[in-house]
Design a protein around this motif. Structure first.
Motif, PDB file in Angstrom:
ATOM      1  N   GLY A 158       4.173  -6.373 -13.488  1.00 54.96           N
ATOM      2  CA  GLY A 158       3.998  -5.337 -14.501  1.00 54.96           C
ATOM      3  C   GLY A 158       3.026  -5.722 -15.589  1.00 54.96           C
ATOM      4  O   GLY A 158       2.587  -4.883 -16.374  1.00 54.96           O
ATOM      5  N   ASP A 159       2.666  -6.969 -15.632  1.00 55.49           N
ATOM      6  CA  ASP A 159       1.818  -7.438 -16.726  1.00 55.49           C
ATOM      7  C   ASP A 159       0.363  -7.009 -16.596  1.00 55.49           C
ATOM      8  O   ASP A 159      -0.360  -6.907 -17.579  1.00 55.49           O
ATOM      9  N   VAL A 160      -0.083  -6.805 -15.356  1.00 56.24           N
ATOM     10  CA  VAL A 160      -1.485  -6.399 -15.163  1.00 56.24           C
ATOM     11  C   VAL A 160      -1.522  -5.000 -14.570  1.00 56.24           C
ATOM     12  O   VAL A 160      -0.538  -4.534 -14.009  1.00 56.24           O
ATOM     13  N   PRO A 161      -2.658  -4.319 -14.716  1.00 54.24           N
ATOM     14  CA  PRO A 161      -2.775  -2.974 -14.128  1.00 54.24           C
ATOM     15  C   PRO A 161      -2.474  -3.017 -12.627  1.00 54.24           C
ATOM     16  O   PRO A 161      -2.757  -4.011 -11.945  1.00 54.24           O
ATOM     17  N   TRP A 162      -1.945  -1.900 -12.122  1.00 57.11           N
ATOM     18  CA  TRP A 162      -1.467  -1.828 -10.746  1.00 57.11           C
ATOM     19  C   TRP A 162      -2.522  -2.262  -9.728  1.00 57.11           C
ATOM     20  O   TRP A 162      -2.254  -3.039  -8.823  1.00 57.11           O
ATOM     21  N   LYS A 175       0.814  -1.210   0.000  1.00 57.24           N
ATOM     22  CA  LYS A 175       0.000   0.000   0.000  1.00 57.24           C
ATOM     23  C   LYS A 175       0.852   1.267   0.000  1.00 57.24           C
ATOM     24  O   LYS A 175       0.373   2.342  -0.304  1.00 57.24           O
ATOM     25  N   VAL A 176       2.093   1.114   0.360  1.00 52.34           N
ATOM     26  CA  VAL A 176       2.999   2.262   0.440  1.00 52.34           C
ATOM     27  C   VAL A 176       3.379   2.786  -0.951  1.00 52.34           C
ATOM     28  O   VAL A 176       3.713   3.959  -1.117  1.00 52.34           O
ATOM     29  N   TYR A 177       3.296   1.922  -1.947  1.00 50.62           N
ATOM     30  CA  TYR A 177       3.742   2.315  -3.287  1.00 50.62           C
ATOM     31  C   TYR A 177       2.567   2.727  -4.162  1.00 50.62           C
ATOM     32  O   TYR A 177       1.483   2.171  -4.079  1.00 50.62           O
ATOM     33  N   LYS A 178       2.840   3.730  -5.009  1.00 48.47           N
ATOM     34  CA  LYS A 178       1.747   4.237  -5.831  1.00 48.47           C
ATOM     35  C   LYS A 178       1.686   3.552  -7.190  1.00 48.47           C
ATOM     36  O   LYS A 178       0.692   3.673  -7.898  1.00 48.47           O
ATOM     37  N   GLY A 179       2.754   2.882  -7.547  1.00 49.54           N
ATOM     38  CA  GLY A 179       2.752   2.244  -8.864  1.00 49.54           C
ATOM     39  C   GLY A 179       3.987   1.397  -9.051  1.00 49.54           C
ATOM     40  O   GLY A 179       4.822   1.277  -8.157  1.00 49.54           O
ATOM     41  N   TYR A 180       4.087   0.803 -10.213  1.00 50.28           N
ATOM     42  CA  TYR A 180       5.194  -0.109 -10.489  1.00 50.28           C
ATOM     43  C   TYR A 180       6.576   0.542 -10.393  1.00 50.28           C
ATOM     44  O   TYR A 180       7.492  -0.066  -9.821  1.00 50.28           O
ATOM     45  N   PRO A 181       6.756   1.753 -10.938  1.00 50.98           N
ATOM     46  CA  PRO A 181       8.108   2.337 -10.870  1.00 50.98           C
ATOM     47  C   PRO A 181       8.608   2.432  -9.426  1.00 50.98           C
ATOM     48  O   PRO A 181       9.752   2.083  -9.139  1.00 50.98           O
ATOM     49  N   GLU A 182       7.743   2.899  -8.534  1.00 50.11           N
ATOM     50  CA  GLU A 182       8.138   3.014  -7.125  1.00 50.11           C
ATOM     51  C   GLU A 182       8.464   1.665  -6.530  1.00 50.11           C
ATOM     52  O   GLU A 182       9.442   1.511  -5.793  1.00 50.11           O
TER      53      GLU A 182
END
Lengths: 199, 576
Positions: free
Chosen positions: A170-174, A121-128
């Motif tokens: 990364g294959d599916v939406p966040w 939950k701490v991360y907003k998306g894949y890059p993070e």
């Protein structure tokens, strides 16, 4: 022995001086540490207390109290009372990992002799998330492309989903990812490449 | 005139010397005794895995068979140590796999154990017998499968209070049919259902099985079959202790318990239904240890059970027992030595049960052998503590947790300094003490003055300033472990007593007032201490030196700073 002598020269005499106040009423000059989640200091003794537990509404609001004004419910102090997590609630059927909305997942890396836990939950998306994994395990994840998976690295981040399948991160939406991911594994070598070509 | 025994004679004599203390003592008599001792030592206990390195241990003791290691600080039990802190056992396993192929026993506490480590253990030590993982984490049932499958002579597998990634109960089926050597199996921390038929067969083919601690997922109606296959059991942990009330299940259960004539210890009792408790009555007269800390039943049912156990020595129970139950305990169980009362609702500030200081006073009056106490409650008085102290001068472990921090004596509204002062003054053999309630520096003066045998002290939300800490560090001669949280203790006492820290295993301070500058100074001046600053907010040297550190963990070490510190732990070395 020497240490004792040195200390006494620096002794804070105020700490031992006689006072007229009730014991425990003086607010020490060295303030409580800022990292306390709730402020437990009481400026004045609460004369209405019958037992130790009631403490909130009857204390005077003389402004010196640095407690939050809302009387209840009291915010929990981390690690207090000192009860092991498996004892925390007797009516809890089984331990759940999703406590207070957090989702702790185990992350392992092939070849690394340790596991980590992260809170998705701490991360907003894949890059993070990927950056955090790179820092955690000291590796580089390479370039992601939908067709080829992770290029330029012998590692690939994968995850096990609710159905028990291993997927490439990364294959599916966040949002779909965080709701279906059960655990993470940073695969190495050919296994990783095989997965990348899964689709 | 000088003479010496041949080495063989020394070795034979040393074979009768077992305790660490004695072994350490004989090893410093002279060089030849040191040599004989180190070659003949088979068992070692390392209280802090970072105090020494695997290499150093192996170099000195080439023939160890039994190793015990402890990792994380005690406050990790209460989530005060962030994830990833350390305590990884893998480097130890890897080193021992090469050095000790004949290793038989491994006992780990608060360490991170991966499946890889378990697999390596199962492959490396042909005569491996005992694996105890106490409050460990990092492994899954996959690792357990490797242990079950490969450790041909396994005697003990004890996972007490560990956190296991539990994928399924299938791992238990990996014990081969040829495994008949189990003496102790403790899977109480596991969530998944294990295969019951596999479990029954395993239990049935291990005639030396003395300890069986099941997990919650083993239903009550499975218990009679298991007990019938192991009537020689000495220690039993039930699974869930509830079922619909069916007379045939009850009589089967009662019969099975009656048949276990050696039972001394009972635990488990999750989801307990009072109707089924009488099934254990036939075993009660032999019971010396009873763990009811998961049993959510009320005082009358608890009393009925406990008063049957006249030979009880150890009782762990929830505060549902209440003062009335403790009165009954005090009247019936004259052999009681240890009492632990846990809170049923620790976060409920109001209190849900009629358990007060009076219950503890009763037990201290009625049970002359009581020497070990852990007691959670919501109110206390100095008078009660003084009574307890005078009743029980034989107290060795006294841990009191008044749930609300800084709670006063509810009758006099004074701090509880005098009460705890009486404890340390009267209980001259006190080894372990945990404080709570409102406490000023006075209590620490009492502790420093009287608690000469005290080895471990836990302090929270107490004291006025550095003087308190100074009293403890300068007065407590036997102090080995000190853990402090949320107290206004700062630099002065710490720096003034720096040398003391080398005589202790470790010091933990969190949410106190120790500055980063003081930590730096301590780290520079004391090369044989590892001064570790924990700060999840970023580099401590990016702020003024007078800022307080979040958490501080100091321990003596002959291995130097550790090489596996996570990003949020700093020592002098990592900051320069």
């Amino acid at each position: 022995m020497e240490n004792k002598v040195i200390y006494e020269k620096d002794l804070n005499l105020e700490a031992t001086e006689l006072r007229l106040g009730l014991p425990g009423t003086k607010k020490p000059e060295k303030q409580a540490p800022p990292s306390l989640k709730t402020s437990n200091k009481r400026a004045l003794p609460d004369m209405n207390e019958e037992s130790g537990s009631g403490n909130n509404s009857s204390v005077s609001d003389d402004g010196k109290s640095d407690r939050e004004t809302a009387p209840a419910p009291k915010a929990q102090v981390v690690g207090w009372p000192p009860v092991r997590s498996f004892r925390k609630s007797c009516f809890q059927p089984k331990k759940t990992e999703a406590e207070e909305g957090r989702v702790y997942l185990k992350v392992s890396m092939d070849g690394a002799p340790y596991l980590r836990k992260i809170d998705l939950k701490v991360y907003k998306g894949y890059p993070e998330l990927l950056k955090a994994l790179e820092e955690m395990f000291k590796f580089s994840v390479g370039q992601y492309s939908e067709r080829e998976g992770y290029n330029g690295s012998e590692y690939a981040p994968t995850y096990e989903d609710k159905d028990g399948d291993w997927m490439l991160v990364g294959d599916v939406p966040w949002d779909m990812f965080i709701s279906s991911c059960k655990r993470l594994r940073i695969m190495k070598g050919s296994e990783a490449r095989g997965l990348g070509c899964f689709l | 005139m000088a003479y010496s025994f041949p080495e063989e004679v020394l070795e034979h004599v040393f074979s009768f010397i077992h305790t660490d203390k004695d072994r350490n003592a004989i090893s410093v008599v002279c060089k030849s005794w040191y040599e004989v001792e180190r070659w003949s030592r088979r068992r070692i206990f390392i209280g802090n895995c970072y105090a020494v390195s695997p290499g150093i241990v192996i170099r000195r003791f080439p023939e160890l068979r039994s190793v015990a290691l402890k990792g994380k600080p005690h406050f990790a039990d209460f989530n005060l140590v962030p994830e990833g802190w350390g305590g990884n056992v893998y480097p130890w396993i890897a080193a021992m796999a090469m050095a000790y192929p004949m290793l038989e026993e491994l006992r780990l506490k608060r360490m991170v154990v991966t499946d890889e480590s378990l697999e390596l253990i199962s492959r490396s030590f042909k005569n491996f017998k005992v694996l105890v993982l106490s409050s460990c984490e990092g492994f899954s049932t996959d690792g357990l499968a490797a242990i079950a499958a490969n450790c041909r002579n396994l005697r003990e597998l004890d996972l007490r209070e560990s956190e296991v990634d539990d994928f399924s109960g299938h791992w238990l089926t990996h014990f081969p049919d040829s495994c008949t050597s189990l003496v102790s199996l403790n899977i109480s921390c596991l969530a998944s259902e294990v295969s019951f038929s596999a479990l029954e067969r395993l239990v049935g083919r291990c005639p030396s099985l003395r300890t069986l601690r099941l997990n919650r997922a083993v239903p009550l109606d499975r218990l009679p079959n298991l007990l019938r296959r192991a009537p020689q059991l000495v220690e039993l942990g039930t699974g869930a202790y509830s079922a619909e009330h069916r007379p045939e299940v009850f009589s089967s259960l009662a019969g099975a318990f009656a048949n276990c004539k050696e039972l001394k210890s009972l635990s488990g009792f999750w989801d307990v239904v009072p109707d089924y408790l009488p099934a254990v009555y036939p075993a009660c007269s032999g019971i010396t240890s009873l763990n009811l800390s998961y049993a959510t039943i009320q005082s009358p049912d608890l009393i009925k059970l406990v008063t049957q156990c006249q030979n009880l020595q150890r009782l762990w129970v929830l505060d549902y027992i209440e003062d009335g139950g403790l009165d009954a305990l005090a009247a019936s169980c004259k052999d009681l030595q240890e009492l632990r009362v846990f809170p049923s609702e620790p976060y409920d500030m109001e209190g849900n049960v009629a358990l007060t200081e009076q219950g503890l006073v009763s037990v201290s009056e009625g049970c002359p052998k009581l020497h070990s106490v852990l007691y959670f409650c919501r109110q206390m008085t100095n008078a009660a503590l003084v009574s307890i102290a005078k009743n029980r001068p034989n107290m060795t472990r006294f841990r009191l947790c008044i749930i609300e921090p800084r709670t006063r004596d509810y009758q006099t509204l004074e701090p509880l300094d005098v009460g705890f002062g009486a404890i340390v003054e009267h209980c001259k053999e006190l080894q372990r003490l945990s404080l709570s309630g409102l406490l000023t520096d006075r209590v620490f003066e009492y502790i420093g003055t009287h608690a000469k045998k005290l080895e471990m002290l836990s302090v929270a939300f107490a004291g006025d300033g550095d003087l308190g800490l100074h009293h403890v560090l300068s007065g407590c001669e036997s102090l080995r472990k000190l853990e402090i949280r949320d107290c206004p203790f700062g630099d002065k006492a710490l720096l003034a007593n720096a040398a003391k820290l080398e005589t202790m295993r470790s010091l933990w301070m969190s949410s106190c007032s120790v500055s980063f500058g003081a930590c730096k100074l301590l780290g520079q001046k004391m090369p044989r201490l590892n001064v570790e600053v924990m700060d999840e907010g970023g580099r401590p040297d990016s702020r003024p030196e007078s800022c307080s550190v979040e958490k501080l963990y100091i321990y003596r070490s002959v291995a130097g700073p550790r090489s596996d510190m996570p990003r949020f732990v700093w020592t002098m070395k990592t900051l320069s």
